[in-house]
Write an enzyme that holds these catalytic residues in place. Structure first.
Site, PDB file in Angstrom:
ATOM      1  N   ASP A   1      50.121  -4.064  17.182  1.00 28.54           N
ATOM      2  CA  ASP A   1      48.718  -4.393  17.407  1.00 28.54           C
ATOM      3  C   ASP A   1      48.364  -5.555  16.492  1.00 28.54           C
ATOM      4  OD1 ASP A   1      48.330  -3.333  14.859  1.00 28.54           O
ATOM      5  OD2 ASP A   1      47.254  -1.555  15.544  1.00 28.54           O
TER       6      ASP A   1
ATOM      7  N   ARG B   1      37.667   4.565  17.086  1.00 30.10           N
ATOM      8  CA  ARG B   1      37.682   3.547  16.032  1.00 30.10           C
ATOM      9  C   ARG B   1      36.929   2.304  16.512  1.00 30.10           C
ATOM     10  NH1 ARG B   1      43.055   1.185  12.999  1.00 30.10           N
ATOM     11  NH2 ARG B   1      43.701   0.638  15.122  1.00 30.10           N
TER      12      ARG B   1
END
Length: 545
Positions: free
Chosen positions: A446, A162
């Site tokens: 996150d 990603r």
């Protein structure tokens, strides 16, 4: 074109990644696509201004033919046919990468985005680890002498990397004095160094694409892919991408996004925190009907969230693409069996809902949760690798249903305010110390969690939201509460809570709404580098971009 690397100290083994050939590829990507990316970011602001005026989003009339057309994406390669369990986590340090590859998951989302702080050392080390993993040579020995190697007794997880979203610049790498694009640097270095080896391994260069807000942004990615494959002489369609539908405008363009990427598309993913963050960002000043209750009470079963996930599954399977479930952020605690049992039960319930709804697989944040998720999907899939055959023709979702934020039952509470304060400051402190993923209150957090936490507080202040005890939320109250919560925060060595507080105040208490928390946080450690300070122990000192 003149290319400059602004890192003061060299990163170990960086010369293996920052080769003249790889940097020439990055220059080509920048020259061809950076200007379009800048235009698309401006278009985001224009669309958000329109929403602020109208309080409305809808499906695009100009793309009706695409939504109603008879087309499908390219069939998935063999390596991506079965994605029932996906492990997520940063690609650096090497220990975490090895644990993810060895986890037993079908796929590892190797994160260079929300779970990674973009220090130059993290950027370079992540690509090194992914290159070495593709070559089968990734290994690590801890200071205590413990060795970590790739398993040979079972398949490794398939890597799906990603890169950063379109909004993030890469300020350590300049071309003609101009910052490069984080997404193009991440993709370019990874693709250049791994694509051919991954093909030899029977896999390929596979990606998760984050933070997109329109099908035009997907079109740009497709143009990048076409150019990149030609540049390396790799057959068109080799690259495969799964798009995270984690912004509210993207939820109205699922068909269009898949269509733009149809030769390279693999699927769509349904997130949670980033999606809710996007709703707040888009409708932050649109009135009380868009004010969310405590984030912990907004479940995926809320009607407007159900509309989003049901539409995603239906759209994906109608187009031959995989529908991927979201993160199970709860993590076990091996020292506390009761906490672990609760974590397993929460994950099992979450994944059962997704599997029964037609999702083809889902995410977990810890290797111990891989068997839990796998068991749930095994029970639904049996010997099938996926459930693309489940078409969901009964699902019909309207714009009103996607925007029915008021359907989220719950209240705003002082406890929710304090939790948001704690998490936002604590996470930001860890982020600017060089670590993008951290366990807080037995949840793997996150950047998305910090974003929803600070944006909720901003919206509650702006809307003068009222708590369950009848108290009006004001800037002054949040400031007082911040003093109290700041005094309670645990001070881990190396974590920088005072700096994090400054950033929090900037993104939460200002009258303007900053688009992303990570942008001023990124500025912070770059400004410190200007004074010659290290960002964190083990990270290189940086000079200004």
């Amino acid at each position: 074109m003149a290319l400059t690397i602004s890192a003061r100290r060299p990163v170990d083994r960086a010369e293996e990644i920052l080769t003249p050939e790889a940097l020439a590829f990055i220059e080509q990507l920048h020259q061809r696509f950076a200007a379009t990316r800048a235009d698309l970011l401006k278009a985001r602001a224009v669309k958000r201004d329109e929403v602020a005026r109208t309080g409305r989003l809808d499906f695009l009339p100009e793309t009706r033919d695409i939504r109603e057309g008879d087309w499908t994406v390219a069939p998935a390669p063999t390596a991506l046919q079965d994605r029932r369990v996906e492990m997520t986590g940063p690609a650096a340090p090497a220990k975490m990468a090895i644990n993810a590859l060895n986890s037993g998951a079908k796929v590892w989302l190797a994160d260079l985005e929300d779970a990674s702080t973009p220090t130059w050392s993290n950027v370079v080390e992540s690509i090194l680890n992914l290159r070495d993993a593709a070559a089968g040579t990734l290994a690590y020995t801890s200071p205590e002498g413990k060795e970590y190697t790739l398993r040979t007794d079972a398949p490794l997880a398939v890597v799906v990397a990603r890169p950063r979203g379109w909004h993030m610049a890469e300020r350590h790498l300049l071309i003609d004095g101009e910052h490069t694009v984080g997404a193009l640097v991440d993709f370019g270095l990874h693709f250049f160094h791994t694509a051919r080896q991954l093909l030899k391994n029977g896999h390929g260069p596979y990606y998760y694409l984050p933070k997109m807000e329109s099908h035009l942004e997907a079109r740009l990615w497709n143009e990048v892919f076409v150019f990149a494959q030609d540049y390396l002489g790799i057959p068109q369609g080799t690259i495969r991408a799964t798009v995270l539908i984690e912004t509210i405008p993207a939820a109205f363009e699922m068909d269009e996004i898949l269509y733009e990427l149809r030769d390279h598309a693999s699927g769509l993913n349904a997130g949670r925190w980033d999606y809710l963050f996007s709703i707040i960002k888009y409708f932050r000043d649109a009135g009380s009907r868009f004010v969310l209750p405590d984030r912990a009470t907004v479940a995926m079963t809320a009607p407007f969230m159900r509309a989003y996930t049901e539409l995603l599954v239906k759209t994906c399977h109608h187009r031959g693409a995989f529908a991927m479930g979201g993160m199970a952020a709860v993590i076990p605690n091996r020292r506390e069996p009761e906490v672990t049992a609760q974590a397993f039960e929460k994950v099992r319930a979450d994944k059962t809902r997704e599997a029964n709804d037609g999702f083809d697989g889902s995410w977990v944040a810890h290797p111990d949760l891989v068997p839990v998720c796998r068991d749930v999907f095994d029970a639904v899939l049996g010997e099938r690798p996926n459930q693309l055959d489940r078409q969901r023709p009964e699902v019909s979702v309207t714009a009103d249903q996607l925007l029915d934020v008021a359907s989220a039952r719950g209240t705003v509470t002082e406890a929710g305010m304090r939790l948001n304060l704690y998490v936002a400051v604590a996470y930001t402190a860890v982020w600017i110390s060089g670590n993008g993923a951290v366990a807080i209150h037995n949840l793997m957090e996150d950047a998305a969690t910090a974003e929803i936490s600070r944006s909720q507080l901003w919206q509650w202040i702006f809307a003068r939201a009222i708590t369950d005890h009848g108290d009006v939320i004001t800037r002054e109250w949040v400031e007082d509460m911040l003093d109290e919560e700041f005094a309670k925060l645990e001070r881990f060595e190396g974590d920088r809570f005072a700096d994090a507080r400054d950033i929090f105040e900037e993104v939460t208490l200002s009258s303007e709404f900053p688009a992303f928390l990570t942008l001023p946080a990124y500025d912070r450690f770059l400004h410190e580098a200007r004074d010659g300070a290290d960002v964190a122990s083990g990270d290189p000192a940086l000079v200004p971009a």
